[in-house]
Write a protein that holds these residues in place. Structure first.
Motif, PDB file in Angstrom:
ATOM      1  N   GLU A 411      85.556 125.041  19.139  1.00  0.00           N
ATOM      2  CA  GLU A 411      84.625 125.564  20.134  1.00  0.00           C
ATOM      3  C   GLU A 411      85.240 125.419  21.517  1.00  0.00           C
ATOM      4  N   MET A 412      84.692 126.163  22.474  1.00  0.00           N
ATOM      5  CA  MET A 412      85.224 126.159  23.832  1.00  0.00           C
ATOM      6  C   MET A 412      84.423 125.256  24.756  1.00  0.00           C
ATOM      7  N   ILE A 413      85.117 124.669  25.726  1.00  0.00           N
ATOM      8  CA  ILE A 413      84.452 123.871  26.761  1.00  0.00           C
ATOM      9  C   ILE A 413      83.771 124.837  27.721  1.00  0.00           C
ATOM     10  N   LEU A 414      82.490 125.023  27.537  1.00  0.00           N
ATOM     11  CA  LEU A 414      81.687 125.906  28.378  1.00  0.00           C
ATOM     12  C   LEU A 414      80.490 125.135  28.909  1.00  0.00           C
ATOM     13  N   ARG A 415      80.060 125.490  30.091  1.00  0.00           N
ATOM     14  CA  ARG A 415      78.918 124.793  30.689  1.00  0.00           C
ATOM     15  C   ARG A 415      77.620 125.292  30.038  1.00  0.00           C
ATOM     16  N   ARG A 416      77.391 124.762  28.838  1.00  0.00           N
ATOM     17  CA  ARG A 416      76.204 125.143  28.081  1.00  0.00           C
ATOM     18  C   ARG A 416      75.545 123.888  27.530  1.00  0.00           C
ATOM     19  N   GLU A 417      74.224 123.968  27.372  1.00  0.00           N
ATOM     20  CA  GLU A 417      73.479 122.797  26.908  1.00  0.00           C
ATOM     21  C   GLU A 417      73.894 122.357  25.522  1.00  0.00           C
ATOM     22  N   ASP A 418      74.135 123.318  24.617  1.00  0.00           N
ATOM     23  CA  ASP A 418      74.488 122.936  23.250  1.00  0.00           C
ATOM     24  C   ASP A 418      75.829 122.218  23.188  1.00  0.00           C
ATOM     25  N   VAL A 419      76.788 122.616  24.049  1.00  0.00           N
ATOM     26  CA  VAL A 419      78.086 121.946  24.085  1.00  0.00           C
ATOM     27  C   VAL A 419      77.932 120.527  24.617  1.00  0.00           C
ATOM     28  N   GLN A 420      77.174 120.366  25.703  1.00  0.00           N
ATOM     29  CA  GLN A 420      76.967 119.033  26.264  1.00  0.00           C
ATOM     30  C   GLN A 420      76.208 118.126  25.286  1.00  0.00           C
ATOM     31  N   ARG A 421      75.285 118.723  24.561  1.00  0.00           N
ATOM     32  CA  ARG A 421      74.536 117.929  23.577  1.00  0.00           C
ATOM     33  C   ARG A 421      75.458 117.442  22.467  1.00  0.00           C
ATOM     34  N   LYS A 422      76.330 118.299  21.987  1.00  0.00           N
ATOM     35  CA  LYS A 422      77.254 117.897  20.923  1.00  0.00           C
ATOM     36  C   LYS A 422      78.221 116.810  21.397  1.00  0.00           C
ATOM     37  N   ILE A 423      78.634 116.905  22.663  1.00  0.00           N
ATOM     38  CA  ILE A 423      79.488 115.839  23.211  1.00  0.00           C
ATOM     39  C   ILE A 423      78.726 114.519  23.221  1.00  0.00           C
TER      40      ILE A 423
END
Length: 470
Positions: A411-423
Motif C-alpha cells: 500500500e502507499m503512504i497517503l494521508r488517509r484515515e485508513d492508512v493512519q489507522r493501520k499504522i
C-alpha cells in the motif's frame, strides 16, 4: 537488390549492441516494474490483469502477456527483469531487419536499406528502449510490421498480406494504445493513393473485421472486469491527460535534447524530398499521423515516439540523398559531374553522420541506466533483510516494492484515515519511506522502529517492533 543474406545483418548488429550495453540490475522504471507485477499474476491466471488486486487494464496487455509465458517457469525477481529486457531486445533486433526489408522495398537499394536500419538502430530512443522492461520495442515491431505488410500487400496485389497487416495493427494496439493511430495512418495512406476507391475493395473491409476480431478478447475482458469494452482505452486517455502537461514547443526541445539535432535534421530533409507517389505518401502518412497522435496528448514523453524510429531511419537516408543531390547539382553547374561516385559519397556521408547520431544514443542510454538506481538498492536490501507480507511504501516505490516483494500486500503512504489507522494498529510488517513523502504517524504510533537509513536519510526502513530482522 534482393540479396537475402543481408537480412540478418541488422538483426545481428542490433542484438549484439543491445547485449553489450545491457542495463544493470539496479535500474528499474515504475512502469516496467508494474508490467512485471501484472505478468506474474497472468502467469497464474490469464484473466487476472491486476496489481494488488486492482484491475489495471488501462495498461496495454500484450507485453505483460508475453512475459507471463516465461514467468510460469522463471520466478526470481531479477531473472524476471532480465527476461523482460530480453523480450524487448529481441523485438528491437527483429525490427532492425524489418526496417531493412521495408526500406529495400521503398528505396530499391540494398545499401540504402542497410543505412536506414543503422539509423533506426542508433536512434537514441529505439536504442535505449531496446533493452528496457517497457512496451516500446514490441510496440514498434508490430506497428512497423503492419505498415510493411500493407505496403507490400498492395504493391504485390496480395490480399493475405493486407489481412495480416490489420491483424498486426490489432496487436500493435494491444501493445500500446497509441497503436490506434495506425487506423488513421492506413486510411490517410489509402486515401492519398486511391482517394475513396479503396473503400470499395473487399480486402480492406475484411482487414478491419480482422482488426476488430484481434481486439475482441481484450474488449470482452474490459466489459467483464472493467465496466465496459472501451473502458481501458477511456481510462488510459484520462490517465495521460491528467499527468503533467507538456507543450509542443517544449516537447520538441526535449526531443532535440534526447535524440540530438542531426537525426531530426536528416528526417526533416527526408520529408522535403518526398514525392507524391506510393512511397512518399506512405512515409508522410506514417510520420505525420503518428506524430500528431502524440502531439495532441496533454502529457508527452520523448520515449512515446519510439515507434516512429523506423520511418525516421528511412527518411534520414532520404535526407542524406537529398544533400548529395544538392552537391551534385552545384558541381554539375561548375562542369564537374559526379555520377560515377555518387553512391560512394552518399554512403560515406551517411556513415559520418551516424557518429553523432550514435553518440546521442549512448548518452541517452547511460542516462536511463541510472533510473531507479537508488530505489532498487534500498528495496533489494529491504527484501533480503526484512521480509514481510504487508508493506507500506512511498508512492513512487509502489510498483517497485511489488517487484522486490513478490506476493506481498503493498500500500502507499497517503494521508488517509485508513492508512493512519493501520499504522496505529501495527498492520504493516515493513514501511519504506522516501523523502519528501509525509511520515503520517509512523514514528508517533510507537509501533515501528527505524532499522536502516540510506543516502543521507532520503530513504528510511521501518519494521514492526515485534517483527525482528534477519
Amino acid at each position: 537488390m534482393g540479396r537475402k543474406w543481408l537480412i540478418p545483418i541488422p538483426l545481428a548488429v542490433a542484438f549484439l549492441l543491445g547485449t553489450l550495453t545491457f542495463p544493470p540490475w539496479d535500474t528499474l522504471t515504475y512502469d516496467g516494474a508494474l508490467y512485471i507485477d501484472i505478468a506474474r499474476n497472468l502467469a497464474v491466471n490469464p484473466t487476472n490483469f491486476t496489481y494488488q488486486g486492482v484491475y489495471v487494464m488501462y495498461r496495454p496487455p500484450l507485453y505483460p502477456y508475453t512475459l507471463s509465458a516465461f514467468y510460469r517457469f522463471i520466478h526470481a525477481p531479477l531473472d524476471q527483469l532480465t527476461v523482460a529486457r530480453l523480450v524487448s531486445l529481441l523485438a528491437f533486433s527483429l525490427t532492425a531487419s524489418l526496417v531493412f526489408l521495408l526500406a529495400r522495398e521503398l528505396l530499391e537499394d540494398d545499401e540504402g536499406a542497410l543505412l536506414a536500419s543503422l539509423f533506426y538502430i542508433f536512434n537514441a530512443l529505439a536504442f535505449t528502449m531496446g533493452t528496457r522492461e517497457l512496451v516500446h520495442s514490441e510496440f514498434t515491431l508490430f506497428y512497423t510490421l503492419a505498415i510493411y505488410l500493407l505496403y507490400t500487400g498492395r504493391k504485390r496485389g496480395n490480399p493475405t498480406r493486407i489481412y495480416l497487416a490489420f491483424v498486426s495493427a490489432g496487436l500493435a494496439i494491444l501493445t500500446r494504445y497509441t497503436g490506434l493511430s495506425l487506423i488513421a495512418v492506413f486510411i490517410a495512406y489509402l486515401w492519398f493513393t486511391e482517394c475513396w476507391d479503396w473503400a470499395r475493395k473487399r480486402e480492406y473491409w475484411v482487414g478491419f473485421a480482422l482488426l476488430l476480431l484481434t481486439l475482441s478478447p481484450w474488449l470482452y475482458l474490459g466489459h467483464l472486469h472493467y465496466g465496459g469494452a472501451l473502458k481501458p482505452f477511456e481510462i488510459a486517455s484520462r490517465t495521460v491527460t491528467a499527468d503533467r502537461p507538456v507543450s509542443v514547443s517544449d516537447y520538441f526541445k526535449l526531443l532535440r535534447r534526447d535524440m540530438g539535432a542531426v537525426l531530426l535534421l536528416l528526417t526533416a530533409l527526408g520529408i522535403l524530398g518526398q514525392k507524391k507517389n506510393m512511397k512518399g505518401w506512405l512515409l508522410l502518412s506514417w510520420f505525420f499521423v503518428g506524430l500528431m497522435g502524440i502531439l495532441t496528448v496533454t502529457h508527452k514523453e520523448t520515449r512515446f515516439i519510439t515507434f516512429l524510429a523506423p520511418v525516421m531511419g528511412i527518411l534520414a537516408v532520404e535526407g542524406v540523398s537529398l544533400m548529395v543531390d544538392w552537391v551534385e547539382k552545384v558541381l554539375e553547374l561548375a562542369g564537374r559531374p559526379v555520377e560515377s561516385w555518387k553512391k560512394a559519397v552518399t554512403i560515406g556521408i551517411a556513415l559520418l553522420l551516424l557518429v553523432p547520431v550514435g553518440r546521442s544514443a549512448f548518452a541517452l542510454k547511460e542516462k536511463w541506466d541510472v533510473t531507479g538506481k537508488y530505489d532498487s538498492h534500498v528495496l533489494r536490501y529491504a527484501s533480503e533483510h526484512y521480509p514481510g507480507e504487508k508493506l507500506l511504501v512511498s508512492p513512487y516505490l509502489y510498483t517497485m516494492a511489488g517487484f522486490y516483494y513478490p506476493g506481498a500486500r503493498v500500500e502507499m503512504i497517503l494521508r488517509r484515515e485508513d492508512v493512519q489507522r493501520k499504522i496505529s494498529e501495527a498492520y504493516y510488517d515493513v514501511i519504506i519511506h522516501k523523502e519528501p513523502n509525509t511520515y503520517l504517524n509512523i514514528i508517533t504510533s510507537g509501533n515501528y522502529k527505524l532499522v536502516k537509513e540510506f543516502y543521507n536519510g532520503k530513504f528510511k526502513i521501518f519494521i514492526r517492533k515485534n517483527l525482528g530482522a534477519n
